[in-house]
Motif scaffolding. Structure first.
Motif, mmCIF file in Angstrom:
data_model
loop_
_atom_site.group_PDB
_atom_site.id
_atom_site.type_symbol
_atom_site.label_atom_id
_atom_site.label_comp_id
_atom_site.label_asym_id
_atom_site.label_seq_id
_atom_site.Cartn_x
_atom_site.Cartn_y
_atom_site.Cartn_z
ATOM 1 N N LYS A 88 18.187 -10.829 -9.279
ATOM 2 C CA LYS A 88 17.430 -9.621 -8.946
ATOM 3 C C LYS A 88 17.524 -8.635 -10.111
ATOM 4 C CE LYS A 88 18.326 -9.965 -3.963
ATOM 5 N NZ LYS A 88 18.931 -9.278 -2.784
ATOM 6 N N ALA A 89 16.356 -8.212 -10.603
ATOM 7 C CA ALA A 89 16.336 -7.290 -11.726
ATOM 8 C C ALA A 89 15.091 -6.422 -11.682
ATOM 9 C CB ALA A 89 16.399 -8.047 -13.045
ATOM 10 N N PHE A 90 15.265 -5.180 -12.107
ATOM 11 C CA PHE A 90 14.168 -4.215 -12.156
ATOM 12 C C PHE A 90 14.217 -3.473 -13.481
ATOM 13 C CE2 PHE A 90 15.481 -4.851 -7.780
ATOM 14 C CZ PHE A 90 14.286 -5.083 -7.118
ATOM 15 N N VAL A 91 13.054 -3.038 -13.945
ATOM 16 C CA VAL A 91 12.967 -2.304 -15.204
ATOM 17 C C VAL A 91 12.515 -0.882 -14.938
ATOM 18 C CG1 VAL A 91 11.920 -2.209 -17.491
ATOM 19 C CG2 VAL A 91 12.364 -4.409 -16.429
ATOM 20 N N VAL A 98 23.411 -0.549 -13.357
ATOM 21 C CA VAL A 98 22.443 0.047 -14.279
ATOM 22 C C VAL A 98 22.900 -0.246 -15.703
ATOM 23 C CG1 VAL A 98 21.416 2.181 -15.113
ATOM 24 C CG2 VAL A 98 21.811 1.872 -12.671
ATOM 25 N N ILE A 99 21.994 -0.770 -16.526
ATOM 26 C CA ILE A 99 22.316 -1.112 -17.912
ATOM 27 C C ILE A 99 21.284 -0.452 -18.819
ATOM 28 C CG2 ILE A 99 22.625 -2.975 -19.579
ATOM 29 C CD1 ILE A 99 23.119 -4.781 -17.008
ATOM 30 N N THR A 100 21.717 0.499 -19.628
ATOM 31 C CA THR A 100 20.780 1.112 -20.567
ATOM 32 C C THR A 100 20.647 0.219 -21.798
ATOM 33 O OG1 THR A 100 22.401 2.436 -21.809
ATOM 34 C CG2 THR A 100 21.536 3.386 -19.766
ATOM 35 N N GLY A 101 19.442 0.160 -22.335
ATOM 36 C CA GLY A 101 19.215 -0.718 -23.483
ATOM 37 C C GLY A 101 19.388 -2.181 -23.136
ATOM 38 N N GLY A 102 18.984 -2.559 -21.933
ATOM 39 C CA GLY A 102 19.190 -3.933 -21.469
ATOM 40 C C GLY A 102 18.117 -4.915 -21.896
ATOM 41 N N GLY A 103 17.226 -4.491 -22.803
ATOM 42 C CA GLY A 103 16.133 -5.356 -23.195
ATOM 43 C C GLY A 103 16.426 -6.282 -24.356
ATOM 44 N N SER A 104 17.583 -6.120 -25.000
ATOM 45 C CA SER A 104 17.893 -6.980 -26.141
ATOM 46 C C SER A 104 19.386 -6.965 -26.422
ATOM 47 C CB SER A 104 17.138 -6.519 -27.397
ATOM 48 O OG SER A 104 17.573 -5.234 -27.793
ATOM 49 N N THR A 108 22.518 -6.726 -8.446
ATOM 50 C CA THR A 108 21.125 -6.331 -8.654
ATOM 51 C C THR A 108 21.100 -5.467 -9.903
ATOM 52 O OG1 THR A 108 20.599 -6.390 -6.293
ATOM 53 C CG2 THR A 108 19.155 -5.084 -7.713
ATOM 54 N N VAL A 109 20.362 -5.899 -10.901
ATOM 55 C CA VAL A 109 20.390 -5.271 -12.219
ATOM 56 C C VAL A 109 19.203 -4.332 -12.399
ATOM 57 C CG1 VAL A 109 20.170 -5.732 -14.688
ATOM 58 C CG2 VAL A 109 21.695 -7.130 -13.288
ATOM 59 N N HIS A 110 19.496 -3.140 -12.876
ATOM 60 C CA HIS A 110 18.461 -2.159 -13.199
ATOM 61 C C HIS A 110 18.541 -1.867 -14.698
ATOM 62 C CE1 HIS A 110 17.543 -1.171 -8.962
ATOM 63 N NE2 HIS A 110 18.824 -1.454 -8.773
ATOM 64 N N ILE A 111 17.504 -2.276 -15.414
ATOM 65 C CA ILE A 111 17.463 -2.103 -16.865
ATOM 66 C C ILE A 111 16.705 -0.825 -17.197
ATOM 67 C CG2 ILE A 111 16.565 -3.059 -19.028
ATOM 68 C CD1 ILE A 111 16.857 -5.854 -17.707
ATOM 69 N N ILE A 112 17.381 0.097 -17.877
ATOM 70 C CA ILE A 112 16.700 1.288 -18.384
ATOM 71 C C ILE A 112 16.423 1.047 -19.861
ATOM 72 C CG2 ILE A 112 16.915 3.749 -18.874
ATOM 73 C CD1 ILE A 112 18.552 4.066 -16.383
ATOM 74 N N GLU A 113 15.140 1.063 -20.216
ATOM 75 C CA GLU A 113 14.757 0.588 -21.543
ATOM 76 C C GLU A 113 13.564 1.379 -22.083
ATOM 77 O OE1 GLU A 113 14.767 -0.784 -24.786
ATOM 78 O OE2 GLU A 113 16.024 -2.234 -23.696
ATOM 79 N N LEU A 114 13.674 1.819 -23.329
ATOM 80 C CA LEU A 114 12.558 2.485 -23.993
ATOM 81 C C LEU A 114 11.417 1.495 -24.211
ATOM 82 C CD1 LEU A 114 11.459 5.039 -25.414
ATOM 83 C CD2 LEU A 114 12.545 4.207 -27.514
ATOM 84 N N ASN A 115 11.775 0.274 -24.612
ATOM 85 C CA ASN A 115 10.797 -0.788 -24.806
ATOM 86 C C ASN A 115 10.605 -1.513 -23.474
ATOM 87 O OD1 ASN A 115 9.348 -3.114 -25.454
ATOM 88 N ND2 ASN A 115 10.409 -3.423 -27.401
#
Length: 254
Positions: free
Chosen positions: A56-59, A10-16, A32-39
């Protein structure tokens, strides 16, 4: 070496920026990456890049400062092995020109946001037999940085919380470390320069680069490589440590 095969990260702020680089590298190494992102759009763009390359990635769209949002995101993810607490915001100002609202805003994202993710992740890791946590701190947690009062406060808190988690969950096979970068060249830096120094972009960029003794800013990919090591089995003997990645800023400048 440094395989994350079959790991759920799990990666918070993974959008940039740094979070994006970590997400891409971890997926490349088999996680397997899980991006927690406000944007959510930025998160989806990163996830699409990863899946397009065979990863593998999920938002999971969430406001990291909202505990209910974070809890729901983690409930949707399930078992996790790795947490990267990367999401954060910046603030420029000393004590006198930092308002109470400024302080609360920085605290709610940088400190409470990290707490919310830790609060959700640690019980899952305990039930799963262990895990690895990396919290993104800053050189501002170690030395004084001009006009960064609120930001320094938040990163000092990250450092202290991380050491507490490392000690409290040793017996649960949970490792917790921090990474403390100096200035890293991300889109945020470019945007900050353009907004505050219009017409002087190249001059200010060079000045900020030279503030690191090594003579340049760091790269998000360099921070991601350090995060990969700390989250890999090769780092199984490491917990409760803060890792400077700063081009010599703290030890050589001071």
């Amino acid at each position: 070496m440094f395989s994350l095969q079959n790991k759920q990260a799990v990666i918070t702020g993974g959008g940039s920026g740094i979070g994006k680089a970590i997400a891409q590298l971890f997926a490349k190494q088999g996680a397997t990456v899980h991006i927690i992102e406000l944007n959510a759009d930025a998160g989806k763009e990163v996830a699409d890049e990863i899946t397009g390359s065979g990863g593998k990635a999920f938002v999971h769209a969430a406001d990291i400062s909202n505990q209910q949002h974070v809890a729901e995101a983690f409930a949707g993810i399930g078992a996790i092995d790795i947490l990267i607490n990367n999401a954060g915001i910046a603030h420029v100002g000393n004590l006198e020109n930092t308002t109470g609202q400024d302080l609360d805003r920085i605290y709610s994202v940088n400190v409470k946001g990290a707490y919310n993710a830790l609060y959700a992740a640690v019980p899952i890791m305990k039930a799963n037999g262990g895990g690895v946590i990396v919290n993104m701190a800053s050189i501002a947690a170690n030395v004084g940085i001009t006009d960064r009062f609120a930001y320094s406060m938040s990163k000092g808190a990250i450092l202290a919380m991380s050491m507490s988690v490392a000690r409290d969950y040793l017996q649960h096979n949970i490792r917790c470390n921090t990474i403390s970068p100096a200035r890293i060249h991300t889109p945020f830096v470019d945007g900050f320069i353009a907004k505050n120094y219009a017409g002087r972009e190249e001059e200010i960029f060079d000045k900020l680069s030279e503030s690191q003794p090594i003579g340049r800013m760091g790269k998000p990919e360099e921070v991601a490589s350090l995060a990969l090591y700390l989250c890999s089995d090769e780092a199984a003997f490491i917990t409760g440590c803060d890792y400077l990645i700063d081009g010599g800023f703290v030890k050589i400048n001071n």
